[in-house]
Design a protein around this motif. Structure first.
Motif, PDB file in Angstrom:
ATOM      1  N   UNK A  33      23.982  18.771  72.195  1.00 45.50           N
ATOM      2  CA  UNK A  33      24.672  18.343  70.980  1.00 45.50           C
ATOM      3  C   UNK A  33      24.754  16.823  70.967  1.00 45.50           C
ATOM      4  N   UNK A  34      24.539  16.232  69.796  1.00 42.80           N
ATOM      5  CA  UNK A  34      24.621  14.776  69.631  1.00 42.80           C
ATOM      6  C   UNK A  34      25.428  14.481  68.371  1.00 42.80           C
ATOM      7  N   UNK A  35      26.180  13.393  68.399  1.00 45.54           N
ATOM      8  CA  UNK A  35      26.961  12.945  67.242  1.00 45.54           C
ATOM      9  C   UNK A  35      26.586  11.511  66.932  1.00 45.54           C
ATOM     10  N   UNK A  36      26.276  11.248  65.655  1.00 45.95           N
ATOM     11  CA  UNK A  36      25.869   9.912  65.229  1.00 45.95           C
ATOM     12  C   UNK A  36      26.701   9.480  64.026  1.00 45.95           C
TER      13      UNK A  36
ATOM     14  N   UNK B 199      17.496  23.673  65.450  1.00 46.41           N
ATOM     15  CA  UNK B 199      18.214  22.434  65.167  1.00 46.41           C
ATOM     16  C   UNK B 199      19.170  22.683  63.996  1.00 46.41           C
ATOM     17  N   UNK B 200      20.435  22.409  64.215  1.00 42.65           N
ATOM     18  CA  UNK B 200      21.450  22.538  63.168  1.00 42.65           C
ATOM     19  C   UNK B 200      22.058  21.156  62.931  1.00 42.65           C
ATOM     20  N   UNK B 201      22.035  20.705  61.676  1.00 44.92           N
ATOM     21  CA  UNK B 201      22.531  19.380  61.311  1.00 44.92           C
ATOM     22  C   UNK B 201      23.710  19.560  60.366  1.00 44.92           C
TER      23      UNK B 201
ATOM     24  N   UNK C  70      14.361  17.358  75.134  1.00 46.72           N
ATOM     25  CA  UNK C  70      14.246  16.801  73.785  1.00 46.72           C
ATOM     26  C   UNK C  70      15.440  15.895  73.499  1.00 46.72           C
ATOM     27  N   UNK C  71      15.254  14.923  72.642  1.00 47.82           N
ATOM     28  CA  UNK C  71      16.342  14.015  72.264  1.00 47.82           C
ATOM     29  C   UNK C  71      16.268  13.797  70.760  1.00 47.82           C
ATOM     30  N   UNK C  72      17.210  14.343  70.042  1.00 49.39           N
ATOM     31  CA  UNK C  72      17.229  14.256  68.583  1.00 49.39           C
ATOM     32  C   UNK C  72      18.060  13.061  68.158  1.00 49.39           C
ATOM     33  N   UNK C  73      17.499  12.248  67.262  1.00 48.87           N
ATOM     34  CA  UNK C  73      18.172  11.064  66.730  1.00 48.87           C
ATOM     35  C   UNK C  73      18.271  11.214  65.218  1.00 48.87           C
ATOM     36  N   UNK C  74      19.438  10.890  64.668  1.00 44.65           N
ATOM     37  CA  UNK C  74      19.651  10.970  63.222  1.00 44.65           C
ATOM     38  C   UNK C  74      19.852   9.559  62.664  1.00 44.65           C
TER      39      UNK C  74
ATOM     40  N   UNK D 236      28.862   6.220  54.202  1.00 42.74           N
ATOM     41  CA  UNK D 236      29.032   6.455  55.637  1.00 42.74           C
ATOM     42  C   UNK D 236      29.271   7.941  55.873  1.00 42.74           C
ATOM     43  N   UNK D 237      28.777   8.409  56.998  1.00 43.35           N
ATOM     44  CA  UNK D 237      28.856   9.820  57.334  1.00 43.35           C
ATOM     45  C   UNK D 237      28.719   9.973  58.844  1.00 43.35           C
ATOM     46  N   UNK D 238      29.265  11.070  59.357  1.00 41.16           N
ATOM     47  CA  UNK D 238      29.065  11.401  60.766  1.00 41.16           C
ATOM     48  C   UNK D 238      28.129  12.602  60.808  1.00 41.16           C
ATOM     49  N   UNK D 239      27.051  12.486  61.579  1.00 40.07           N
ATOM     50  CA  UNK D 239      26.058  13.551  61.680  1.00 40.07           C
ATOM     51  C   UNK D 239      26.193  14.203  63.045  1.00 40.07           C
ATOM     52  N   UNK D 240      26.398  15.526  63.037  1.00 38.30           N
ATOM     53  CA  UNK D 240      26.478  16.300  64.277  1.00 38.30           C
ATOM     54  C   UNK D 240      25.233  17.174  64.349  1.00 38.30           C
ATOM     55  N   UNK D 241      24.465  17.014  65.428  1.00 35.68           N
ATOM     56  CA  UNK D 241      23.211  17.730  65.601  1.00 35.68           C
ATOM     57  C   UNK D 241      23.314  18.587  66.856  1.00 35.68           C
ATOM     58  N   UNK D 242      23.008  19.876  66.727  1.00 34.70           N
ATOM     59  CA  UNK D 242      22.924  20.763  67.888  1.00 34.70           C
ATOM     60  C   UNK D 242      21.513  21.336  67.935  1.00 34.70           C
ATOM     61  N   UNK D 243      20.986  21.501  69.155  1.00 34.72           N
ATOM     62  CA  UNK D 243      19.616  21.981  69.317  1.00 34.72           C
ATOM     63  C   UNK D 243      19.429  22.565  70.704  1.00 34.72           C
TER      64      UNK D 243
END
Length: 150
Positions: free
Chosen positions: A125-128, A77-79, A51-55, A109-116
């Motif tokens: 984990x992804x950071x956007x 999924x934790x955002x 899976x690939x989560x995009x924010x 502006x914000x930084x979104x950290x997603x773990x899944x």
């Protein structure tokens, strides 16, 4: 190695031997095509269950869109939105599905950290970094803009 790959390999080697007796160059061409097919099968096995989560922001910057652009369902999924101190969870997200989380106010502006996790329970984990005034991610944008791109 599974049975389909073995069958392809044995049949390909037999065809390669037959082509080799007809013409050495034809045998070489068939061997190269066989090697390419077997390598592509091994590469396809490595890309299963990813899976690939995009924010992204919504158009009015009053919400966060979480989209699964992968090929498997994402679970747990934790955002987290940093520094807004906003956190929320999604149970699961199917491939090519999206979820919108509304916000109370517009965010610049914000930084979104997603773990899944995927179905094999592997953690990702992804950071956007998101900006409402900046450019969004464009997968077709060339690394070196030549020929007056856009």
């Amino acid at each position: 190695m599974d049975n389909k790959t073995r069958i392809l390999l044995v049949a390909g080697l037999l065809i390669t031997i037959i082509a080799f007796f007809i013409n050495i160059y034809a045998g070489g061409i068939v061997l190269i095509i066989l090697a390419t097919l077997v390598m592509s099968l091994f590469i396809m096995k490595d890309s299963v269950s990813l899976p690939d989560i995009v924010a992204e922001f919504t158009d009015d910057a009053k919400g966060i869109v979480i989209r699964n652009s992968g090929n498997d369902t994402a679970f747990d999924i934790h955002v987290a939105l940093i520094p807004e101190n906003i956190e929320y969870d999604l149970e699961s997200l199917e491939p090519d599905a999206s979820s919108v989380h509304p916000l109370e106010k517009m965010i610049c502006s914000v930084k979104v950290v997603v773990t899944f996790r995927n179905t094999k329970q592997q953690a990702f984990s992804r950071t956007y970094p998101l900006s409402s005034t900046g450019d969004n991610f464009d997968p077709l944008k060339p690394m070196i803009p030549v020929f007056k791109w856009k």
